[in-house]
Design an enzyme around this catalytic site. Structure first.
Site, PDB file in Angstrom:
ATOM      1  N   VAL A  17       0.933  -1.454  -0.051  1.00 48.75           N
ATOM      2  CA  VAL A  17      -0.078  -0.058  -0.014  1.00 48.75           C
ATOM      3  C   VAL A  17       0.720   1.143   0.064  1.00 48.75           C
ATOM      4  O   VAL A  17       0.645   2.120  -0.907  1.00 48.75           O
ATOM      5  CB  VAL A  17      -0.925   0.116   1.344  1.00 48.75           C
ATOM      6  CG1 VAL A  17      -1.847   1.426   1.153  1.00 48.75           C
ATOM      7  CG2 VAL A  17      -1.959  -1.311   1.257  1.00 48.75           C
ATOM      8  N   THR A 127      -5.335  -1.013   7.067  1.00 45.94           N
ATOM      9  CA  THR A 127      -6.590  -1.433   7.548  1.00 45.94           C
ATOM     10  C   THR A 127      -6.695  -1.619   8.860  1.00 45.94           C
ATOM     11  O   THR A 127      -5.880  -2.297   9.352  1.00 45.94           O
ATOM     12  CB  THR A 127      -6.813  -2.657   6.493  1.00 45.94           C
ATOM     13  OG1 THR A 127      -6.919  -2.480   5.237  1.00 45.94           O
ATOM     14  CG2 THR A 127      -8.210  -3.347   7.003  1.00 45.94           C
ATOM     15  N   GLU A 160      -7.771   1.746   1.839  1.00 49.55           N
ATOM     16  CA  GLU A 160      -7.267   1.698   0.366  1.00 49.55           C
ATOM     17  C   GLU A 160      -8.253   0.457  -0.234  1.00 49.55           C
ATOM     18  O   GLU A 160      -8.678  -0.395   0.744  1.00 49.55           O
ATOM     19  CB  GLU A 160      -5.973   1.532   0.162  1.00 49.55           C
ATOM     20  CG  GLU A 160      -5.305   0.669   1.137  1.00 49.55           C
ATOM     21  CD  GLU A 160      -5.445  -0.939   0.764  1.00 49.55           C
ATOM     22  OE1 GLU A 160      -5.606  -1.729   1.707  1.00 49.55           O
ATOM     23  OE2 GLU A 160      -5.962  -1.439  -0.233  1.00 49.55           O
ATOM     24  N   LEU A 277     -17.426 -14.544  -8.648  1.00 47.54           N
ATOM     25  CA  LEU A 277     -18.331 -15.582  -8.788  1.00 47.54           C
ATOM     26  C   LEU A 277     -17.463 -16.790  -9.424  1.00 47.54           C
ATOM     27  O   LEU A 277     -18.149 -17.694  -9.823  1.00 47.54           O
ATOM     28  CB  LEU A 277     -19.542 -15.539  -9.400  1.00 47.54           C
ATOM     29  CG  LEU A 277     -20.858 -14.654  -8.857  1.00 47.54           C
ATOM     30  CD1 LEU A 277     -21.764 -14.375  -9.737  1.00 47.54           C
ATOM     31  CD2 LEU A 277     -21.001 -15.363  -7.578  1.00 47.54           C
ATOM     32  N   GLY A 284      -7.209 -16.303  -0.792  1.00 45.00           N
ATOM     33  CA  GLY A 284      -6.114 -16.256   0.336  1.00 45.00           C
ATOM     34  C   GLY A 284      -5.582 -14.827   0.320  1.00 45.00           C
ATOM     35  O   GLY A 284      -6.561 -13.917   0.017  1.00 45.00           O
ATOM     36  N   CYS A 287      -5.247 -10.005   2.781  1.00 46.92           N
ATOM     37  CA  CYS A 287      -6.518  -9.019   3.179  1.00 46.92           C
ATOM     38  C   CYS A 287      -7.682  -9.864   3.480  1.00 46.92           C
ATOM     39  O   CYS A 287      -8.142  -9.788   4.515  1.00 46.92           O
ATOM     40  CB  CYS A 287      -6.788  -8.303   2.128  1.00 46.92           C
ATOM     41  SG  CYS A 287      -5.321  -6.917   1.780  1.00 46.92           S
ATOM     42  N   ARG A 354       1.144 -15.267   0.849  1.00 47.47           N
ATOM     43  CA  ARG A 354       0.532 -15.211   2.058  1.00 47.47           C
ATOM     44  C   ARG A 354      -1.079 -15.891   2.033  1.00 47.47           C
ATOM     45  O   ARG A 354      -1.823 -15.356   1.342  1.00 47.47           O
ATOM     46  CB  ARG A 354       0.056 -13.717   2.603  1.00 47.47           C
ATOM     47  CG  ARG A 354       1.626 -13.166   3.244  1.00 47.47           C
ATOM     48  CD  ARG A 354       1.515 -11.867   3.565  1.00 47.47           C
ATOM     49  NE  ARG A 354       1.416 -11.045   2.592  1.00 47.47           N
ATOM     50  CZ  ARG A 354       1.493  -9.677   2.724  1.00 47.47           C
ATOM     51  NH1 ARG A 354       1.380  -9.157   3.765  1.00 47.47           N
ATOM     52  NH2 ARG A 354       1.465  -8.821   1.473  1.00 47.47           N
TER      53      ARG A 354
HETATM   54  C1  UDX Z   1      -8.710  -7.661  -2.071  1.00 46.68           C
HETATM   55  C2  UDX Z   1      -9.860  -6.940  -2.586  1.00 46.68           C
HETATM   56  O1  UDX Z   1     -10.163  -7.198  -3.911  1.00 46.68           O
HETATM   57  C3  UDX Z   1      -9.367  -5.673  -2.372  1.00 46.68           C
HETATM   58  O2  UDX Z   1     -10.221  -4.606  -2.759  1.00 46.68           O
HETATM   59  C4  UDX Z   1      -8.676  -5.042  -1.092  1.00 46.68           C
HETATM   60  O3  UDX Z   1      -8.178  -3.845  -1.055  1.00 46.68           O
HETATM   61  C5  UDX Z   1      -7.738  -6.172  -0.693  1.00 46.68           C
HETATM   62  O4  UDX Z   1      -8.214  -7.533  -0.788  1.00 46.68           O
HETATM   63  P1  UDX Z   1      -6.627  -8.940  -3.135  1.00 46.68           P
HETATM   64  O5  UDX Z   1      -6.489  -9.567  -1.705  1.00 46.68           O
HETATM   65  O6  UDX Z   1      -5.265  -8.116  -3.580  1.00 46.68           O
HETATM   66  O7  UDX Z   1      -7.900  -7.725  -2.828  1.00 46.68           O
HETATM   67  O8  UDX Z   1      -7.103  -9.981  -4.265  1.00 46.68           O
HETATM   68  P2  UDX Z   1      -8.475 -10.200  -4.951  1.00 46.68           P
HETATM   69  O9  UDX Z   1      -8.414  -9.928  -6.207  1.00 46.68           O
HETATM   70  O10 UDX Z   1      -9.713  -9.843  -4.068  1.00 46.68           O
HETATM   71  O11 UDX Z   1      -8.541 -11.908  -4.562  1.00 46.68           O
HETATM   72  C6  UDX Z   1      -8.700 -12.520  -3.323  1.00 46.68           C
HETATM   73  C7  UDX Z   1      -8.424 -13.882  -3.547  1.00 46.68           C
HETATM   74  O12 UDX Z   1      -9.961 -14.224  -4.025  1.00 46.68           O
HETATM   75  C8  UDX Z   1      -7.643 -14.488  -4.196  1.00 46.68           C
HETATM   76  O13 UDX Z   1      -7.172 -15.745  -3.676  1.00 46.68           O
HETATM   77  C9  UDX Z   1      -8.378 -15.004  -5.502  1.00 46.68           C
HETATM   78  O14 UDX Z   1      -7.777 -16.149  -6.212  1.00 46.68           O
HETATM   79  C10 UDX Z   1      -9.881 -15.399  -4.923  1.00 46.68           C
HETATM   80  N1  UDX Z   1     -10.805 -15.354  -5.837  1.00 46.68           N
HETATM   81  C11 UDX Z   1     -11.290 -14.142  -6.557  1.00 46.68           C
HETATM   82  C12 UDX Z   1     -11.641 -16.525  -6.107  1.00 46.68           C
HETATM   83  O15 UDX Z   1     -11.349 -17.613  -5.623  1.00 46.68           O
HETATM   84  N2  UDX Z   1     -12.797 -16.215  -6.935  1.00 46.68           N
HETATM   85  C13 UDX Z   1     -13.147 -14.966  -7.348  1.00 46.68           C
HETATM   86  O16 UDX Z   1     -14.069 -14.917  -8.259  1.00 46.68           O
HETATM   87  C14 UDX Z   1     -12.390 -14.105  -7.291  1.00 46.68           C
END
Ligand code: UDX
Length: 458
Positions: A17, A127, A160, A277, A284, A287, A354
């Site tokens: 961030v 956060t 953020e 979806l 994982g 966040c 992570r």
């Molecule tokens: C998330 C939020 O999207 C973001 O807005 C916030 O600021 C931080 O946390 P991030 O953790 O970087 O972002 O990744 P993201 O793209 O949200 O994916 C999170 C996890 O969900 C990943 O492990 C991804 O593989 C999984 N995922 C995502 C799914 O399993 N299915 C989906 O449809 C979308």
């Protein structure tokens, strides 16, 4: 006019961030000094290298040379700053709540060097649990009293919403900018800080063009507590949406439905929307797991049961186990079996492992006596460190990983994996089971290539 628009900004913390924020704010015209305590990271940054893998970050680092400086000493960054952004980590405590120790330490150090008579706007971007802005204000006020100085200090919560792998995109082209503040003056400072983004008047970096028809993002002003809650609630909802489709996927397998078709149909309802979806191994990252745990802990602190968030977590972690059970069934037991894992990062576009589902699956497979091989386009070294102590073989070539293997698990949907020659993979394997943990492949093509194809929810 340009001078007026430019603010002096100090950023404490050069992680995902902090560094993204520092470079983007410098790019849109502010003068930024970024404080990073970790000497190794600082050395990399001073030599124009990014300590994290985030697309476009290194290019931006070069573009903003001269407008952003890096230091390990808060004394160099804060006294003359108008805006101080706290973007340090908030790791999880054992009780699940976010540890605000680093945030409070940063606030304390910042208040030690504030100058009498100056006006500062302190922005909490990490956060943080609800009410942390209040705590930070108390910490700073107490130190200023002890020092006998009285600068004007405003406090703002400015969460953020950056996704890893798309952090710069999300910064330059946000859906909204949230400002939680008690003083209108503080809101005006944040409006000045983000003006080029609110008005989209900055020249886009050539590697990050402005999306056609991109609507001007609103600046939402609210109180600090609601701003902090907004962040947790948004992330918990995203986590919930993914767990929901994963739960439906489990039932689809029982009744012979195809969850990718179900998701497609559902997503056409604008109240549901097509994103998040995608059934698979689950979520994982640094966040969603942390923020959902922190929400539960905040609920407990107030004797309030967050049952839906709890269920979203349980379903999410069960996905890892279901993947192992599928391999167990297909191989008639995993003990002694050679199983290749394609993808270790928690999602494509990042080197971050992570809370990665792939690593949890690897740990369970190792516990059950499988011989695990692992590949990832960029996260191999981070995974090697995270899995130290386990008998895992790491490969830089997926075809070598497949030689003599008995099953493959596609754990992270990197685009590179879409281009793999499935026939060649199947032909070098001892037995060709493919568990497609992200429904990346076409089942028909995989079967034609010689695989026993297993998907998620189909
Ligand atoms: C998330 C939020 O999207 C973001 O807005 C916030 O600021 C931080 O946390 P991030 O953790 O970087 O972002 O990744 P993201 O793209 O949200 O994916 C999170 C996890 O969900 C990943 O492990 C991804 O593989 C999984 N995922 C995502 C799914 O399993 N299915 C989906 O449809 C979308």
């Amino acid at each position: 006019m340009e001078r007026l628009a430019s603010l002096k900004v100090a950023i404490v913390g050069a992680g995902y961030v902090g560094l993204t924020t520092a470079l983007a704010l410098a790019y849109i015209g502010h003068r930024v000094t970024c404080v990073e305590k970790n000497a190794e990271k600082l050395l990399l940054l001073k030599s124009g290298k990014s300590p994290i893998y985030e697309s476009g970050l290194e290019k931006l680092l070069r573009l903003v040379e001269g407008r952003v400086s890096f230091t390990g000493d808060i004394q160099e960054a804060v006294p003359e700053a108008e805006v101080i952004i706290v973007a340090v980590g908030t790791p999880n405590r054992t009780d699940g709540n976010a540890d605000t120790g680093f945030v409070e330490k940063a606030a304390c150090e910042v208040s030690q060097v504030m100058l009498d008579g100056h006006t500062y706007t302190v922005v909490i971007k990490s956060t943080v649990p609800i009410g942390t802005s209040r705590r930070v204000a108390h910490v700073i006020d107490r130190v200023l009293q002890e020092r006998g100085v009285s600068p004007r200090v405003f406090f703002v919560s400015n969460p953020e919403f950056l996704r890893e792998g798309q952090a710069l995109y999300d910064f330059f082209y946000p859906d909204r900018i949230v400002v939680g503040a008690e003083h209108p003056e503080a809101v005006e400072v944040l409006r000045r800080l983000y003006r080029p983004i609110l008005e989209q008047t900055f020249e886009p970096p050539d590697f990050l063009p402005r999306p056609r028809g991109f609507p001007l993002p609103p600046l939402i002003t609210t109180d600090p507590v609601s701003a902090e809650m907004m962040k947790y609630a948004a992330n918990a909802f995203l986590a919930l949406k993914i767990s929901f489709i994963n739960e439906i996927a489990g039932l689809c397998e029982k009744v012979g439905a195809d969850v990718t078709e179900v998701a497609r149909g559902m997503g056409l309802d604008p109240r549901i929307g097509p994103l998040f979806l995608q059934a698979g191994l689950g979520w994982g990252g640094s966040c969603l797991p942390k923020d959902t745990a922190a929400l539960l802990a905040m609920g407990q602190e107030h004797g309030y049961d967050m049952r839906i968030v709890q269920a979203a977590r349980e379903v999410n972690f069960r996905q890892r186990l279901r993947a192992v059970e599928k391999l167990q069934e297909a191989l008639k037991g995993v003990r002694g079996r050679v199983i290749g894992i394609l993808g270790l990062a928690f999602k494509p576009g990042t080197d971050d492992v992570r809370e990665s589902p792939a690593l949890d699956v690897i740990r369970i497979l190792c516990e059950r006596g499988a011989h695990v091989r692992a590949h990832d386009p960029v996260a191999l070294e981070n995974a090697r460190r995270a899995l130290s102590g386990l008998e895992v073989e790491f490969f830089s070539d997926p075809y070598l990983l497949a030689e003599g293997a008995e099953a493959l698990l596609l754990a992270t949907d990197w685009p590179e994996y879409r281009r793999l020659d499935l026939c060649r993979l199947a032909s070098v394997m001892r037995t060709s089971v493919l568990l497609d943990g992200r429904n990346l492949y076409d089942p028909g093509e995989a079967q034609k290539a010689g695989f026993l194809y297993l998907g998620v929810g189909r």
